[in-house]
Design an enzyme around this catalytic site. Structure first.
Site, short mmCIF file in Angstrom:
data_model
loop_
_atom_site.label_atom_id
_atom_site.label_comp_id
_atom_site.label_asym_id
_atom_site.label_seq_id
_atom_site.Cartn_x
_atom_site.Cartn_y
_atom_site.Cartn_z
N ALA A 1 0.81 -1.21 0.00
CA ALA A 1 0.00 0.00 0.00
C ALA A 1 0.86 1.27 0.00
O ALA A 1 2.08 1.22 0.00
CB ALA A 1 -0.94 -0.01 1.21
N HIS A 2 0.17 2.41 0.02
CA HIS A 2 0.86 3.70 -0.11
C HIS A 2 1.76 3.99 1.10
O HIS A 2 1.48 3.62 2.22
CB HIS A 2 -0.13 4.84 -0.33
CG HIS A 2 -1.14 5.03 0.76
ND1 HIS A 2 -2.24 5.83 0.61
CD2 HIS A 2 -1.23 4.55 2.02
CE1 HIS A 2 -2.95 5.84 1.72
NE2 HIS A 2 -2.35 5.07 2.59
N ASN A 3 2.85 4.68 0.79
CA ASN A 3 3.83 5.16 1.77
C ASN A 3 4.64 4.06 2.45
O ASN A 3 5.38 4.33 3.39
CB ASN A 3 3.16 6.00 2.88
CG ASN A 3 2.35 7.16 2.34
OD1 ASN A 3 2.61 7.65 1.26
ND2 ASN A 3 1.37 7.58 3.10
#
Length: 337
Positions: A244-246
């Site tokens: 997922a993001h980050n």
């Protein structure tokens, strides 16, 4: 830090009065309506030319340190804004920030005009490959049929990009292998409650795949919400994995199929994940840790430890508890008989 101009068009500057009208917010200092901002930024990256948002009074010290030009904030927290920061007072600061992001930044898309793509000598593009404006492909790289390489994407040398891969908002090192059907750089998952229901939060970061990374077929790596999603050098990702993001993955990590890594997780070097392992958001996993198959990691794992179970705990503890439950279940079954 502003969104990378290779991937995002800047649509500013925009006056605070316009943002207030767009979002239905009220300016805490009406006389500042003509002040302009150039973009949005998360709290830790906001500066005098940016607008950010605040949803928790405990972050007011961080806001004071950043000193942004403006901030979407609820009425109850507006009084705590630092000098020079204009409040955009609203009942949904996060949703208003999302609206502002759409007004100030626009992701670049395949098919739009711009600088032509650059392909070094010796790269091979199979039939149906699409290259966005400003994309760069290094020498010796092979790109499979019907792959879509987005605007501004940079791919290093001696890479293999499989058929039907979609690759956007990404910087890719040398000797990277991305197998068929993988999706890299799509928006991460994030939503906020707005007046009309849920709204998507802006995803204005990038994906960075360092040298030697392998990404399996039909896997997904989301671009960052504002920071980057990073997979470290020589890490090997199996088929059907979601990152997922980050998320920040260290070097020489391994993830078996169906592993799922939630947003903003930090993973050290040499970490191994068994199949179907899952990690909750914002967890930190130390160097050399091992996560057993089907584990559900809900809290930080120290370096070098092996964890398993759901929720995950140290491996020996999990095995002792499992053995005790098995004995107790057999004992009760015998008693009932």
């Amino acid at each position: 830090m502003t969104p990378d101009p290779r991937f995002y068009d800047a649509l500013g500057p925009v006056s605070l009065a316009e943002l207030a009208r767009l979002t239905g917010a009220e300016l805490s200092a009406p006389e500042a309506g003509e002040r302009q901002v150039l973009g949005v930024a998360i709290l830790s990256r906001a500066g005098p030319d940016a607008v950010t948002f605040l949803t928790n009074a405990r972050l007011l010290p961080e806001l004071a340190a950043a000193r942004p030009g403006a901030c979407f904030v609820s009425a109850g927290e507006a009084a705590g804004l630092p000098d020079g920061c204009v409040g955009l007072v609203t009942g949904q600061p996060q949703a208003a920030y999302a609206q502002a992001a759409e007004r100030l930044h626009r992701p670049r898309r395949v098919g739009e005009g711009g600088t032509p793509a650059a392909v070094e000598e010796g790269a091979v593009l199979a039939p149906g490959v699409v290259l966005g404006a400003g994309a760069r492909v290094g020498r010796g790289t092979l790109i499979g049929a019907n792959a879509v390489i987005g605007p501004g994407v940079a791919i290093g040398r001696d890479c293999v990009i499989g058929a039907n891969v979609t690759l956007g908002f990404a910087l890719v090192g040398d000797r990277v292998r991305i197998h068929a059907g993988a999706a890299v750089g799509e928006p991460g998952f994030g939503a906020a409650a707005g007046a009309g229901g849920l709204v998507d939060m802006p995803q204005l970061g990038r994906v960075i795949l360092q040298d030697g990374v392998t990404l399996g077929a039909n896997s997904c790596v989301d671009r960052g919400a504002f920071e980057d999603t990073v997979i470290g050098e020589n890490s090997k990702i199996d088929n059907l994995v979601h990152i997922a993001h980050n998320v920040r993955v260290g070097r020489n990590c391994a993830m078996a199929a169906f592993t799922g890594i939630s947003g903003s997780v930090v993973i050290g070097d040499g970490v191994q994940f068994g199949g179907k392992a899952g990690v909750a958001d914002h967890v930190v996993i130390g160097d050399g840790a091992i996560v057993a198959a089907d584990a559900a990691v809900m809290r930080d794992i120290p370096a070098g430890e092996k964890w398993g179970g759901s929720p995950a705990r140290p491996f020996r503890q999990w095995m002792r508890e499992t053995a005790w439950l098995t004995r107790e279940a057999g004992r009760r079954k015998g008693t009932q008989a």
